[in-house]
Design a protein around this motif. Structure first.
Motif, mmCIF file in Angstrom:
data_model
loop_
_atom_site.group_PDB
_atom_site.id
_atom_site.type_symbol
_atom_site.label_atom_id
_atom_site.label_comp_id
_atom_site.label_asym_id
_atom_site.label_seq_id
_atom_site.Cartn_x
_atom_site.Cartn_y
_atom_site.Cartn_z
ATOM 1 N N LEU A 37 0.812 -1.216 0.000
ATOM 2 C CA LEU A 37 0.000 0.000 0.000
ATOM 3 C C LEU A 37 0.851 1.275 0.000
ATOM 4 O O LEU A 37 0.407 2.320 -0.489
ATOM 5 C CB LEU A 37 -0.913 0.021 1.223
ATOM 6 N N PHE A 76 1.800 2.353 -3.484
ATOM 7 C CA PHE A 76 0.525 2.635 -4.147
ATOM 8 C C PHE A 76 0.009 4.021 -3.749
ATOM 9 O O PHE A 76 -0.354 4.837 -4.609
ATOM 10 C CB PHE A 76 -0.480 1.546 -3.758
ATOM 11 N N LEU A 77 -0.009 4.298 -2.454
ATOM 12 C CA LEU A 77 -0.498 5.586 -1.974
ATOM 13 C C LEU A 77 0.454 6.715 -2.347
ATOM 14 O O LEU A 77 0.019 7.845 -2.637
ATOM 15 C CB LEU A 77 -0.700 5.533 -0.465
ATOM 16 N N ALA A 127 2.324 6.849 -5.073
ATOM 17 C CA ALA A 127 2.106 7.138 -6.490
ATOM 18 C C ALA A 127 0.792 7.878 -6.696
ATOM 19 O O ALA A 127 0.709 8.779 -7.537
ATOM 20 C CB ALA A 127 2.111 5.834 -7.294
ATOM 21 N N ARG A 128 -0.223 7.520 -5.936
ATOM 22 C CA ARG A 128 -1.508 8.230 -6.041
ATOM 23 C C ARG A 128 -1.348 9.687 -5.618
ATOM 24 O O ARG A 128 -1.945 10.584 -6.224
ATOM 25 C CB ARG A 128 -2.554 7.528 -5.181
ATOM 26 N N TYR A 129 -0.533 9.929 -4.600
ATOM 27 C CA TYR A 129 -0.305 11.303 -4.141
ATOM 28 C C TYR A 129 0.448 12.120 -5.198
ATOM 29 O O TYR A 129 0.106 13.269 -5.480
ATOM 30 C CB TYR A 129 0.486 11.296 -2.845
ATOM 31 N N ASP A 153 -10.425 -3.489 -12.352
ATOM 32 C CA ASP A 153 -9.408 -3.274 -11.319
ATOM 33 C C ASP A 153 -8.995 -4.560 -10.617
ATOM 34 O O ASP A 153 -7.799 -4.850 -10.462
ATOM 35 C CB ASP A 153 -9.922 -2.273 -10.275
ATOM 36 N N SER A 201 2.739 -1.826 -7.718
ATOM 37 C CA SER A 201 1.938 -1.011 -6.798
ATOM 38 C C SER A 201 1.895 0.440 -7.260
ATOM 39 O O SER A 201 0.830 1.079 -7.248
ATOM 40 C CB SER A 201 2.533 -1.081 -5.386
ATOM 41 N N ALA A 202 3.048 0.975 -7.657
ATOM 42 C CA ALA A 202 3.099 2.361 -8.105
ATOM 43 C C ALA A 202 2.272 2.566 -9.368
ATOM 44 O O ALA A 202 1.554 3.569 -9.506
ATOM 45 C CB ALA A 202 4.548 2.783 -8.345
ATOM 46 N N GLY A 220 -1.302 2.786 -8.485
ATOM 47 C CA GLY A 220 -1.621 4.070 -7.896
ATOM 48 C C GLY A 220 -1.760 5.164 -8.937
ATOM 49 O O GLY A 220 -2.660 6.001 -8.861
ATOM 50 N N THR A 222 -8.754 1.537 -3.955
ATOM 51 C CA THR A 222 -7.989 0.964 -2.850
ATOM 52 C C THR A 222 -8.478 -0.429 -2.493
ATOM 53 O O THR A 222 -7.680 -1.336 -2.220
ATOM 54 C CB THR A 222 -8.070 1.879 -1.613
ATOM 55 N N PHE A 228 -7.267 -2.889 -5.034
ATOM 56 C CA PHE A 228 -5.819 -3.053 -4.879
ATOM 57 C C PHE A 228 -5.505 -4.007 -3.730
ATOM 58 O O PHE A 228 -4.691 -4.919 -3.877
ATOM 59 C CB PHE A 228 -5.164 -1.697 -4.628
#
Length: 215
Positions: A91, A94-95, A97-99, A123, A141-142, A145, A151, A154
């Protein structure tokens, strides 16, 4: 735009830190500490939590930490511990990259490619197939994201897709008499081939539909 630019600079700085850390910090010392704490389950559990939190920073493979769980707790208890840790650890990139967001340039192209992939597969199916494929965990993961994967999908897709790799690593760790980075080959070529085959099978239907739609 300024906010997006700042996030992308932060993302590039983080990538630089990860690259440097992966070159400078080898897991040998970790294995030595883990060996000393293996007979203290609670303390070892605290160590594992810390390792899972910093694992993406050092680009250590998830199977390496799963081997530690198998070594200390055995296959029965080591599997749920390792699978939970692997999923939670995934995570973090992932988070991140989302940011950072897709932005523009190469990052935007990567995000667009990922969005097209997950739009075709869905997804959850896309995440399961991505995890079953023999690909490094953190780039997957990236990419998820950047692609806007939910989420929930994922987390579930990661947990399901990581099962065979986690089982293999935990069993390998449980069979070790002592921890060493030398000779830790938890993933056989047969398992790699099987994972790739299942991933291809999961993607065959969406790929066919996508190809038919272009005709």
């Amino acid at each position: 735009m300024a906010d997006v630019a700042r996030r992308q600079v932060a993302g590039l700085a983080l990538l630089a830190v990860v690259a440097a850390a992966s070159l400078l910090v080898a897991p040998d010392r970790l294995f030595g500490v883990a060996s000393d704490l293996a007979d203290r389950p609670v303390v070892f559990g605290v160590l594992l939590v810390g390792v899972y939190l910093v694992r993406p920073l050092f680009a250590w493979p998830t199977t390496l930490v799963a081997i530690l769980a198998g070594y200390a707790y055995g296959p029965v208890w080591g599997f749920p511990v390792a699978l939970s840790g692997t999923t939670a650890s995934a995570l973090l990139p992932f988070l991140a990259a989302r940011y950072v967001g897709a932005g523009s340039g190469l990052v935007a192209r990567l995000g667009d490619s990922g969005e097209r992939f997950f739009a075709a597969t869905g997804d959850l199916r896309g995440m399961v197939a991505s995890r079953l494929a023999p690909a490094p965990s953190d780039p997957v993961s990236a990419a998820a994201g950047l692609s806007g994967v939910s989420t929930g999908a994922f987390v579930v897709g990661t947990a399901v897709g990581e099962i065979p790799w986690t089982v293999a690593a935990v069993l390998a760790g449980g069979s070790l008499d002592s921890l060493s980075t030398a000779g830790l080959t938890a993933i056989s070529w047969e398992l790699l081939a099987a994972g790739a085959a299942v991933a291809v099978a999961l993607l065959a239907g969406p790929a066919y539909r996508a190809a038919s739609a272009r005709r």
